[in-house]
Design a protein around this motif. Structure first.
Motif, PDB file in Angstrom:
ATOM      1  N   LEU A  60       0.746  -1.330   0.181  1.00 10.64           N
ATOM      2  CA  LEU A  60       0.111   0.087   0.155  1.00 10.64           C
ATOM      3  C   LEU A  60       0.969   1.362   0.000  1.00 10.64           C
ATOM      4  O   LEU A  60       0.692   2.162  -0.729  1.00 10.64           O
ATOM      5  CB  LEU A  60      -0.929   0.137   1.218  1.00 10.64           C
ATOM      6  CG  LEU A  60      -1.894   1.245   1.404  1.00 10.64           C
ATOM      7  CD1 LEU A  60      -2.620   1.383   0.152  1.00 10.64           C
ATOM      8  CD2 LEU A  60      -2.427   1.099   2.841  1.00 10.64           C
ATOM      9  N   VAL A  61       1.956   1.153   0.847  1.00  5.10           N
ATOM     10  CA  VAL A  61       2.881   2.581   0.884  1.00  5.10           C
ATOM     11  C   VAL A  61       3.504   2.528  -0.420  1.00  5.10           C
ATOM     12  O   VAL A  61       3.640   3.745  -0.768  1.00  5.10           O
ATOM     13  CB  VAL A  61       3.716   2.193   1.917  1.00  5.10           C
ATOM     14  CG1 VAL A  61       4.855   3.457   2.070  1.00  5.10           C
ATOM     15  CG2 VAL A  61       2.919   2.389   3.533  1.00  5.10           C
ATOM     16  N   ALA A  62       3.948   1.615  -1.139  1.00  2.00           N
ATOM     17  CA  ALA A  62       4.773   1.743  -2.165  1.00  2.00           C
ATOM     18  C   ALA A  62       3.950   2.143  -3.304  1.00  2.00           C
ATOM     19  O   ALA A  62       4.197   2.904  -4.185  1.00  2.00           O
ATOM     20  CB  ALA A  62       5.234   0.264  -2.435  1.00  2.00           C
ATOM     21  N   PHE A  63       2.691   1.720  -3.307  1.00  2.00           N
ATOM     22  CA  PHE A  63       1.766   2.389  -4.428  1.00  2.00           C
ATOM     23  C   PHE A  63       1.172   3.717  -4.221  1.00  2.00           C
ATOM     24  O   PHE A  63       1.452   4.267  -5.241  1.00  2.00           O
ATOM     25  CB  PHE A  63       0.427   1.421  -4.414  1.00  2.00           C
ATOM     26  CG  PHE A  63      -0.620   1.791  -5.425  1.00  2.00           C
ATOM     27  CD1 PHE A  63      -0.387   1.589  -6.754  1.00  2.00           C
ATOM     28  CD2 PHE A  63      -1.825   2.342  -5.129  1.00  2.00           C
ATOM     29  CE1 PHE A  63      -1.422   1.833  -7.838  1.00  2.00           C
ATOM     30  CE2 PHE A  63      -2.537   2.922  -6.029  1.00  2.00           C
ATOM     31  CZ  PHE A  63      -2.540   2.597  -7.448  1.00  2.00           C
ATOM     32  N   THR A 118       2.274   6.681  -6.971  1.00  2.00           N
ATOM     33  CA  THR A 118       1.129   7.526  -7.716  1.00  2.00           C
ATOM     34  C   THR A 118       0.810   8.853  -7.088  1.00  2.00           C
ATOM     35  O   THR A 118       0.153   9.632  -7.709  1.00  2.00           O
ATOM     36  CB  THR A 118      -0.084   6.692  -7.669  1.00  2.00           C
ATOM     37  OG1 THR A 118      -0.473   6.131  -6.392  1.00  2.00           O
ATOM     38  CG2 THR A 118       0.217   5.232  -8.237  1.00  2.00           C
ATOM     39  N   GLY A 119       1.117   9.057  -5.769  1.00  2.00           N
ATOM     40  CA  GLY A 119       0.713  10.083  -4.970  1.00  2.00           C
ATOM     41  C   GLY A 119      -0.837  10.161  -4.653  1.00  2.00           C
ATOM     42  O   GLY A 119      -1.496  10.987  -4.628  1.00  2.00           O
ATOM     43  N   CYS A 120      -1.396   9.000  -4.629  1.00  2.00           N
ATOM     44  CA  CYS A 120      -2.745   8.771  -4.423  1.00  2.00           C
ATOM     45  C   CYS A 120      -3.205   8.938  -2.726  1.00  2.00           C
ATOM     46  O   CYS A 120      -2.272   8.639  -1.921  1.00  2.00           O
ATOM     47  CB  CYS A 120      -3.241   7.210  -4.700  1.00  2.00           C
ATOM     48  SG  CYS A 120      -3.558   7.206  -6.504  1.00  2.00           S
ATOM     49  N   ARG A 121      -4.255   9.477  -2.440  1.00  3.14           N
ATOM     50  CA  ARG A 121      -4.671   9.312  -1.126  1.00  3.14           C
ATOM     51  C   ARG A 121      -4.817   7.959  -0.685  1.00  3.14           C
ATOM     52  O   ARG A 121      -5.133   7.312  -1.297  1.00  3.14           O
ATOM     53  CB  ARG A 121      -5.920  10.381  -0.961  1.00  3.14           C
ATOM     54  CG  ARG A 121      -5.573  11.721  -1.235  1.00  3.14           C
ATOM     55  CD  ARG A 121      -7.129  12.496  -1.285  1.00  3.14           C
ATOM     56  NE  ARG A 121      -7.031  13.812  -1.343  1.00  3.14           N
ATOM     57  CZ  ARG A 121      -7.293  14.413  -2.653  1.00  3.14           C
ATOM     58  NH1 ARG A 121      -7.367  13.593  -3.740  1.00  3.14           N
ATOM     59  NH2 ARG A 121      -7.180  15.654  -2.791  1.00  3.14           N
ATOM     60  N   ILE A 122      -4.823   8.062   0.576  1.00  2.00           N
ATOM     61  CA  ILE A 122      -5.000   6.333   1.378  1.00  2.00           C
ATOM     62  C   ILE A 122      -6.222   5.729   0.873  1.00  2.00           C
ATOM     63  O   ILE A 122      -6.491   4.658   0.661  1.00  2.00           O
ATOM     64  CB  ILE A 122      -4.637   6.213   2.552  1.00  2.00           C
ATOM     65  CG1 ILE A 122      -4.728   5.090   3.278  1.00  2.00           C
ATOM     66  CG2 ILE A 122      -5.767   7.214   3.267  1.00  2.00           C
ATOM     67  CD1 ILE A 122      -4.127   4.846   4.542  1.00  2.00           C
ATOM     68  N   GLY A 123      -7.546   6.855   0.931  1.00  2.00           N
ATOM     69  CA  GLY A 123      -8.538   6.097   0.527  1.00  2.00           C
ATOM     70  C   GLY A 123      -8.895   5.804  -0.936  1.00  2.00           C
ATOM     71  O   GLY A 123      -9.179   5.058  -1.378  1.00  2.00           O
TER      72      GLY A 123
END
Length: 284
Positions: free
Chosen positions: A168-171, A175-180
């Motif tokens: 999850l952290v690597a993704f 990508t710069g995505c929010r955790i949700g």
């Protein structure tokens, strides 16, 4: 109804004016000038339709935590500009400008409903002063060294490893995505050949329902991201691009359309994203 003045004649004149103004309003409807604000609030909230679960939850919280405790026992006719102004200033001082702004938005909805029922001559919230925003801190990104140390730390943590936190952290770093948003990515949103991931929804917590998956707040929030080279590894057409073969699953091992593959999560009846919210008053 009462009015006070320095002389009896002045008080009577003020009372006649007040009675005249009160007679302008329709007192035969469901919402009248004498309706309590708590009743008005529930009528307004019941009429909120086609809003996201998070917005409904935010409105409910502002009613229960800021509006009803301070204004709920008032009559609708007592919602003056000054009363609302003082209440908003108190909230801004105690909880900050952001909380006061949302409270003002909810109060405007309440007073707008009252005005449409002729219980108020106009919406008094419109005449209140603006709520000043607090100075925002500039966003601070992780340095490359900090990002490497973060990944090293989560890979070394056994509890994080079992929960697939490293993936999850690597993704999120790639990508710069929010955790949700990262938690809501599903199998059909991945293109392994092109190395892209579609962001079309997010995971949010709703009281009484737990974690749910919903569409992005705006149309611009839905986007397709190109994963940077080296940030993902392909192990086959049925596996996620950033996982490990022996733990091939899509974030937190929960997805809406899991596929049959070596090491992949078996099909489930419905997507789940975590334990439900604890019941009010419970301790976890």
């Amino acid at each position: 109804m009462e009015r006070h003045a320095k002389t009896k004649a002045a008080a009577e004149a003020a009372l006649r004016v007040a009675l005249r103004d009160r007679a302008r309003f329709d007192v035969g409807g469901d919402i009248t000038p004498n309706t309590r604000v708590n009743v008005l609030a529930e009528a307004w909230f019941a009429g909120c339709k086609n809003l996201s679960p998070t917005t409904m939850q935010a409105y409910r919280n502002r009613l229960d935590q800021q509006i009803l405790p301070g204004l709920g026992s008032l009559r609708v006719r007592e919602l003056s500009v000054g009363t609302i102004e003082r209440h908003l200033r108190l909230i801004a001082d105690k909880h900050g400008p952001a909380m006061a702004k949302m409270t003002k938005s909810v109060l405007s909805g309440l007073c707008g409903l009252a005005a449409r029922h002729d219980a108020l001559e106009r919406n008094p919230v419109r005449d209140t002063g603006s709520v000043e925003n607090a100075a925002r801190k500039a966003p601070q990104a992780l340095t490359a060294d900090e990002a490497r140390r973060l990944l090293t730390a989560v890979h070394a943590d056994e509890k994080a490893w079992k929960a697939d936190v490293p993936d999850l952290v690597a993704f999120m770093l790639a990508t710069g995505c929010r955790i949700g948003e990262a938690s809501a990515v599903t199998w059909d949103g991945l293109d392994l050949d092109a190395g892209t991931a579609q962001i079309r929804s997010t995971v949010v917590r709703v009281t009484g329902q737990g974690l749910i998956r919903k569409s992005t707040k705006t149309a611009s929030g839905a986007r397709t991201l190109l994963l940077p080279p080296g940030a993902w590894r392909s192990y086959g057409p049925d596996l996620p691009v950033w996982g490990h073969r022996e733990r091939a699953q899509l974030l937190l091992r929960r997805c809406s359309r899991p596929r049959s593959a070596a090491g992949a999560t078996p099909p489930t009846r419905r997507p789940t994203y975590g334990p439900p919210s604890p019941a009010p008053g419970s301790v976890t």
